[in-house]
Design a protein around this motif. Sequence first.
Motif, short mmCIF file in Angstrom:
data_model
loop_
_atom_site.label_atom_id
_atom_site.label_comp_id
_atom_site.label_asym_id
_atom_site.label_seq_id
_atom_site.Cartn_x
_atom_site.Cartn_y
_atom_site.Cartn_z
N THR A 54 0.77 -1.27 0.07
CA THR A 54 -0.14 -0.01 -0.03
C THR A 54 1.12 1.15 -0.16
O THR A 54 0.54 2.12 -0.84
N ALA A 55 2.12 1.21 0.69
CA ALA A 55 2.76 2.45 0.99
C ALA A 55 3.61 2.78 -0.66
O ALA A 55 3.66 3.95 -0.83
N VAL A 56 4.07 1.58 -1.11
CA VAL A 56 4.64 1.58 -2.30
C VAL A 56 3.67 2.39 -3.43
O VAL A 56 3.93 2.95 -4.25
N LEU A 57 2.48 1.74 -3.43
CA LEU A 57 1.41 2.26 -4.25
C LEU A 57 0.97 3.60 -4.07
O LEU A 57 0.86 4.66 -5.06
N ALA A 58 0.87 3.98 -2.89
CA ALA A 58 0.69 5.47 -2.47
C ALA A 58 2.02 6.23 -3.00
O ALA A 58 1.44 7.50 -3.54
#
Length: 139
Positions: free
Chosen positions: A93-97
């Motif tokens: 999720t952090a990478v996608l954000a």
Amino acid sequence: MTTADSPHPHDRTTEPVGELVQRASQQLSQLVRDEMRLAQAEMAQKGKRFGKGGGLFGGAGLVGVLALQALVATAIAALALVLDVWAAALIVTAVLAGVAALLAALGKQQIKRAAPPVPEQTVDSVKADVAEIKERAHR
């Protein structure tokens, strides 16, 4: 010699110029109407094809989004082999954000470059043309 005696009863050389101009005008009008009908039919056909093509692109986009979601789930599952599931999901999720934030910043930068939405070069060119015409008119 009467018209009945003439070898060509509809000899165009004896027609008045007004009739010839009127006939030419009618033929030109008919030609323009026919060409407009042809263009309209052609554009209708192309519009249908564009519509179908757009629908197919939309379907491809939807399937692409689903494929990306499956890829994200795969990444989470792969990370879950070495981490807890919640930690794997948080990392993905952090990478996608981060990717979303980068794309948003790049998009904003491009929109700033495009503003104002006026064809500035064309406006400048038209102004130069008008100035040139005015200058030549004063000569």
